[in-house]
Structure formats: C-alpha cells, structure tokens
Design an enzyme around this catalytic site. Structure first.
Site, PDB file in Angstrom:
ATOM      1  N   HIS A  51     -22.422  34.677  66.475  1.00 63.72           N
ATOM      2  CA  HIS A  51     -22.011  33.558  67.344  1.00 63.72           C
ATOM      3  C   HIS A  51     -22.692  32.259  66.887  1.00 63.72           C
ATOM      4  O   HIS A  51     -22.071  31.195  66.879  1.00 63.72           O
ATOM      5  CB  HIS A  51     -22.361  33.852  68.806  1.00 63.72           C
ATOM      6  CG  HIS A  51     -21.627  35.045  69.365  1.00 63.72           C
ATOM      7  ND1 HIS A  51     -20.298  35.263  69.125  1.00 63.72           N
ATOM      8  CD2 HIS A  51     -22.039  36.078  70.166  1.00 63.72           C
ATOM      9  CE1 HIS A  51     -19.918  36.384  69.736  1.00 63.72           C
ATOM     10  NE2 HIS A  51     -20.959  36.890  70.364  1.00 63.72           N
TER      11      HIS A  51
ATOM     12  N   ARG B  66      -2.697  39.607  67.269  1.00 66.64           N
ATOM     13  CA  ARG B  66      -2.140  39.643  68.622  1.00 66.64           C
ATOM     14  C   ARG B  66      -2.523  38.365  69.356  1.00 66.64           C
ATOM     15  O   ARG B  66      -3.387  37.622  68.923  1.00 66.64           O
ATOM     16  CB  ARG B  66      -2.609  40.858  69.427  1.00 66.64           C
ATOM     17  CG  ARG B  66      -3.841  41.533  68.988  1.00 66.64           C
ATOM     18  CD  ARG B  66      -4.322  42.578  69.979  1.00 66.64           C
ATOM     19  NE  ARG B  66      -5.751  42.579  69.880  1.00 66.64           N
ATOM     20  CZ  ARG B  66      -6.422  43.258  68.948  1.00 66.64           C
ATOM     21  NH1 ARG B  66      -5.781  44.037  68.114  1.00 66.64           N
ATOM     22  NH2 ARG B  66      -7.726  43.162  68.873  1.00 66.64           N
ATOM     23  N   ILE B  67      -1.888  38.194  70.532  1.00 65.31           N
ATOM     24  CA  ILE B  67      -2.087  36.960  71.301  1.00 65.31           C
ATOM     25  C   ILE B  67      -3.224  37.101  72.316  1.00 65.31           C
ATOM     26  O   ILE B  67      -3.793  36.112  72.761  1.00 65.31           O
ATOM     27  CB  ILE B  67      -0.756  36.493  71.950  1.00 65.31           C
ATOM     28  CG1 ILE B  67      -0.863  35.118  72.614  1.00 65.31           C
ATOM     29  CG2 ILE B  67      -0.248  37.494  72.954  1.00 65.31           C
ATOM     30  CD1 ILE B  67      -0.158  34.046  71.884  1.00 65.31           C
ATOM     31  N   SER B  68      -3.575  38.353  72.673  1.00 64.21           N
ATOM     32  CA  SER B  68      -4.743  38.628  73.519  1.00 64.21           C
ATOM     33  C   SER B  68      -4.821  37.754  74.776  1.00 64.21           C
ATOM     34  O   SER B  68      -5.874  37.164  75.054  1.00 64.21           O
ATOM     35  CB  SER B  68      -6.042  38.484  72.714  1.00 64.21           C
ATOM     36  OG  SER B  68      -6.128  39.477  71.734  1.00 64.21           O
TER      37      SER B  68
ATOM     38  N   ASP C 211     -12.238  34.726  66.009  1.00 60.02           N
ATOM     39  CA  ASP C 211     -12.542  36.153  66.165  1.00 60.02           C
ATOM     40  C   ASP C 211     -13.353  36.646  64.975  1.00 60.02           C
ATOM     41  O   ASP C 211     -13.184  36.158  63.859  1.00 60.02           O
ATOM     42  CB  ASP C 211     -11.224  36.934  66.283  1.00 60.02           C
ATOM     43  CG  ASP C 211     -11.409  38.280  66.967  1.00 60.02           C
ATOM     44  OD1 ASP C 211     -12.552  38.598  67.372  1.00 60.02           O
ATOM     45  OD2 ASP C 211     -10.417  39.018  67.091  1.00 60.02           O
TER      46      ASP C 211
ATOM     47  N   LEU D 216      -9.466  12.553  67.864  1.00 56.75           N
ATOM     48  CA  LEU D 216      -9.174  13.959  68.183  1.00 56.75           C
ATOM     49  C   LEU D 216      -9.602  14.309  69.611  1.00 56.75           C
ATOM     50  O   LEU D 216     -10.675  13.901  70.058  1.00 56.75           O
ATOM     51  CB  LEU D 216      -9.959  14.851  67.203  1.00 56.75           C
ATOM     52  CG  LEU D 216      -9.916  16.352  67.477  1.00 56.75           C
ATOM     53  CD1 LEU D 216      -8.594  16.933  67.005  1.00 56.75           C
ATOM     54  CD2 LEU D 216     -11.070  17.067  66.779  1.00 56.75           C
TER      55      LEU D 216
ATOM     56  N   ARG E 127      -5.454  32.737  64.046  1.00 60.09           N
ATOM     57  CA  ARG E 127      -6.379  33.774  64.504  1.00 60.09           C
ATOM     58  C   ARG E 127      -7.098  34.353  63.294  1.00 60.09           C
ATOM     59  O   ARG E 127      -6.451  34.775  62.332  1.00 60.09           O
ATOM     60  CB  ARG E 127      -5.666  34.886  65.276  1.00 60.09           C
ATOM     61  CG  ARG E 127      -6.671  35.912  65.803  1.00 60.09           C
ATOM     62  CD  ARG E 127      -6.099  36.874  66.797  1.00 60.09           C
ATOM     63  NE  ARG E 127      -7.185  37.660  67.383  1.00 60.09           N
ATOM     64  CZ  ARG E 127      -7.122  38.296  68.535  1.00 60.09           C
ATOM     65  NH1 ARG E 127      -6.026  38.247  69.254  1.00 60.09           N
ATOM     66  NH2 ARG E 127      -8.149  38.974  68.986  1.00 60.09           N
TER      67      ARG E 127
ATOM     68  N   GLU F  73       3.852  28.305  65.841  1.00 61.99           N
ATOM     69  CA  GLU F  73       3.769  29.041  64.571  1.00 61.99           C
ATOM     70  C   GLU F  73       2.421  29.756  64.514  1.00 61.99           C
ATOM     71  O   GLU F  73       1.383  29.143  64.821  1.00 61.99           O
ATOM     72  CB  GLU F  73       3.855  28.057  63.385  1.00 61.99           C
ATOM     73  CG  GLU F  73       5.169  27.329  63.295  1.00 61.99           C
ATOM     74  CD  GLU F  73       6.328  28.245  62.906  1.00 61.99           C
ATOM     75  OE1 GLU F  73       6.108  29.175  62.118  1.00 61.99           O
ATOM     76  OE2 GLU F  73       7.449  28.014  63.408  1.00 61.99           O
TER      77      GLU F  73
ATOM     78  N   ASN G  48     -16.968  37.242  65.008  1.00 59.70           N
ATOM     79  CA  ASN G  48     -18.398  36.902  64.935  1.00 59.70           C
ATOM     80  C   ASN G  48     -19.266  38.159  64.900  1.00 59.70           C
ATOM     81  O   ASN G  48     -20.212  38.250  64.123  1.00 59.70           O
ATOM     82  CB  ASN G  48     -18.819  36.068  66.155  1.00 59.70           C
ATOM     83  CG  ASN G  48     -18.177  34.701  66.177  1.00 59.70           C
ATOM     84  OD1 ASN G  48     -17.530  34.309  65.218  1.00 59.70           O
ATOM     85  ND2 ASN G  48     -18.348  33.979  67.269  1.00 59.70           N
TER      86      ASN G  48
ATOM     87  N   SER H 158     -12.961  34.326  76.872  1.00 62.02           N
ATOM     88  CA  SER H 158     -11.799  34.694  77.681  1.00 62.02           C
ATOM     89  C   SER H 158     -12.237  35.228  79.041  1.00 62.02           C
ATOM     90  O   SER H 158     -13.409  35.593  79.229  1.00 62.02           O
ATOM     91  CB  SER H 158     -10.983  35.770  76.962  1.00 62.02           C
ATOM     92  OG  SER H 158     -11.690  36.998  76.978  1.00 62.02           O
TER      93      SER H 158
HETATM   94  C1  FPP Z   1     -15.196  36.367  68.960  1.00 60.04           C
HETATM   95  O1  FPP Z   1     -15.966  37.177  68.121  1.00 60.04           O
HETATM   96  C2  FPP Z   1     -15.969  35.210  69.394  1.00 60.04           C
HETATM   97  C3  FPP Z   1     -16.363  34.959  70.688  1.00 60.04           C
HETATM   98  C4  FPP Z   1     -16.017  35.831  71.816  1.00 60.04           C
HETATM   99  C5  FPP Z   1     -17.208  33.796  71.012  1.00 60.04           C
HETATM  100  C6  FPP Z   1     -16.844  32.519  70.320  1.00 60.04           C
HETATM  101  C7  FPP Z   1     -17.962  31.585  70.465  1.00 60.04           C
HETATM  102  C8  FPP Z   1     -18.446  30.781  69.502  1.00 60.04           C
HETATM  103  C9  FPP Z   1     -17.868  30.652  68.151  1.00 60.04           C
HETATM  104  C10 FPP Z   1     -19.670  29.989  69.749  1.00 60.04           C
HETATM  105  C11 FPP Z   1     -19.592  28.857  70.701  1.00 60.04           C
HETATM  106  C12 FPP Z   1     -18.372  28.029  70.701  1.00 60.04           C
HETATM  107  C13 FPP Z   1     -18.331  26.689  70.885  1.00 60.04           C
HETATM  108  C14 FPP Z   1     -17.023  26.039  71.120  1.00 60.04           C
HETATM  109  C15 FPP Z   1     -19.527  25.840  70.840  1.00 60.04           C
HETATM  110  P1  FPP Z   1     -16.294  38.664  68.596  1.00 60.04           P
HETATM  111  O2  FPP Z   1     -17.642  38.650  69.222  1.00 60.04           O
HETATM  112  O3  FPP Z   1     -15.194  39.183  69.454  1.00 60.04           O
HETATM  113  O4  FPP Z   1     -16.343  39.387  67.210  1.00 60.04           O
HETATM  114  P2  FPP Z   1     -15.952  40.917  66.912  1.00 60.04           P
HETATM  115  O5  FPP Z   1     -14.493  41.062  67.241  1.00 60.04           O
HETATM  116  O6  FPP Z   1     -16.233  41.027  65.467  1.00 60.04           O
HETATM  117  O7  FPP Z   1     -16.852  41.760  67.754  1.00 60.04           O
END
Ligand code: FPP
Length: 242
Positions: A33, A189-191, A16, A127, A183, A202, A18, A61
């Site tokens: 991202h 939260r678990i969202s 979370d 892995l 997280r 844990e 990005n 999600s």
């Molecule tokens: C949450 O940040 C992140 C996402 C919804 C996307 C996660 C995707 C990646 C890290 C890239 C691709 C993944 C792989 C496995 C190759 P947010 O956008 O909700 O951030 P914010 O809460 O700050 O707006």
C-alpha cells in the site's frame, strides 16, 4: 505525450495488486500500500500534465471494511497522511481534490482532513482528482434511489425519472462518466465499482501490479484507448456521419 484530441476526459482506475506486490518480495502487505501511494502520485502528476480533466481512483470499497482490522486502520491512517502530504502538490499543480463515497463510515479525523483539502482546492481549475473511498456501485445506486424516493414523497420530484435525472442523484453527479477504466493486477472484473457510470466505458486490463504501474504504463493505456472506436450502441456508419 499523447495528443489532447483523443485524450479520455475521465479516467478511472481500480488499483489492484498491492498485497501481491508485497508478498512477492517477502514483505508485509502494508508495504504494498505504501508503494501504491507512490504510483498514485506519479499517475496523478502525469494526468495533470497531460490535460486529463478527471482522474478517479478506487482506493477503498464498501467490502474492504471486512479486511483485518489492522489493515483497515492502517489504510485509513495512510489516506489521512497522504491527504496532508499532498496538499502542497495539489496547489502547485492546480489540482482539485475530491472524495466520493459513504462519508458517514469514515473516521471523523480523516473526514476533517479530507474536507479541509477539498475546501482548499475547490477553485483549482486543472485536473480533478477523485478518491473513491468507502464506495461501491450498489451503495451509490441505492443511496440515489432512496433520495429520489424521498423527493417524490415530499413532492420535489415527479415519477417520470429518466437517465439524466437519475444520474443527478448519484454521488458522482456533475462528473462525466468514465471514458476509460483501467484495472491492474490481471483481474478482469468490475467488482461493484461504478456500475451505472461505466455503461459505455472502455476497459483496459493489465497484469502489472498497482505499485509497478507508473507513467509509462499509464501512457500505454492512453495510447491503447486512442486507437479504439467508441460507438455507444450505434453503427460505424452512423458514427462517421456525426
Ligand atoms: C488493492 O490491493 C488496493 C487497495 C485495497 C488499497 C489502495 C490504496 C492505496 C493505493 C493507497 C492509498 C491511496 C490513496 C489515494 C492515497 P490489494 O490489497 O487488494 O492487493 P491484492 O489483491 O494483491 O491483495
């Protein structure tokens, strides 16, 4: 590196922050991202070297489909590119790649690239990297309940369902429940994530935004986990007897 006897077998991460990482730098959300993919690479490589058996990452999600359409299509394209780019690294590091989620909702070309990477890596023994894509905990429980009900109707299952039998209908069947859930970004939260599977997991929360979460932070989370005592509802004395 952390001792393997106290390593979690399965680590799952809600990646979370990005968007906030990018906004804090005056950049487009999407740059966050892109930088997040670098964290995925670093954590995956570290987890493989440390001897962790399963690493699952919450990449998209069910609710994320409601984001602006250009962000959704950008994320799907980024997933596709990442899968293609990382295939040689999966082979080099003996990583088995899997995707879990509602495959019917994914763009067909992305699904094809995913299936090719899954096939190519299926015999790797290090892995297992699991990307949770178009996934939600309630979706998973519902699809399991529907398939179980269908099996009861067709006579393939009886009504004496227990927890282990129910787990075998979940999309994570065969994968041990997460020992540690991390997280990032300060949210606690678990969202709608692995709701059934995280019953005794844990939790580790950090303020670090996902693009800044690299192997040193991951190692700190593993060390924190190693100091915890897990009781699974039992008393301390009972755990010492085991
Ligand atoms: C949450 O940040 C992140 C996402 C919804 C996307 C996660 C995707 C990646 C890290 C890239 C691709 C993944 C792989 C496995 C190759 P947010 O956008 O909700 O951030 P914010 O809460 O700050 O707006």
């Amino acid at each position: 590196m952390i001792k393997s006897n106290i390593l979690p077998g399965h680590v799952t991460v809600i990646m979370d922050g990005n968007g906030r990482w990018a906004q804090a730098r005056g950049l487009e959300r999407f740059r966050g991202h892109l930088e997040g993919v670098e964290s995925v690479r670093d954590i995956t490589e570290y987890a493989a070297q440390a001897g962790i058996r399963y690493l699952s990452l919450y990449a998209f999600s069910t609710e994320n489909w409601n984001r602006p359409s250009d962000e959704v299509s950008g994320l799907m394209a980024l997933m596709g590119r990442s899968v293609l780019n990382e295939r040689p690294a999966f082979q080099k590091n003996n990583i088995r790649f899997r995707v879990i989620g509602d495959r019917d909702s994914l763009p067909p070309e992305l699904l094809r690239d995913i299936e090719e990477a899954e096939k190519e890596t299926e015999n790797n023994t290090g892995l297992t990297l699991i990307v949770m894509l178009s996934y939600s905990g309630k979706w998973d429980i519902l699809q399991a309940a529907r398939r179980y009900a269908a099996d009861v109707v067709s006579g393939q299952a009886d009504t004496g369902l227990d927890g282990d039998a129910f787990s075998s209908y979940l999309s994570t069947a065969g994968i041990p429940d997460p020992d540690l859930m991390i997280r990032t970004s300060g949210e606690e939260r678990i969202s709608n994530y692995m709701l059934w599977q995280c019953a005794y997991t844990e939790f580790y929360f950090t303020d670090t935004l996902w693009p800044d979460f690299r192997r040193a932070e991951f190692a700190a989370a593993l060390e924190n986990y190693a100091r915890r005592q897990r009781r699974f509802g039992k008393t301390e004395a009972q755990m010492e007897e085991e």
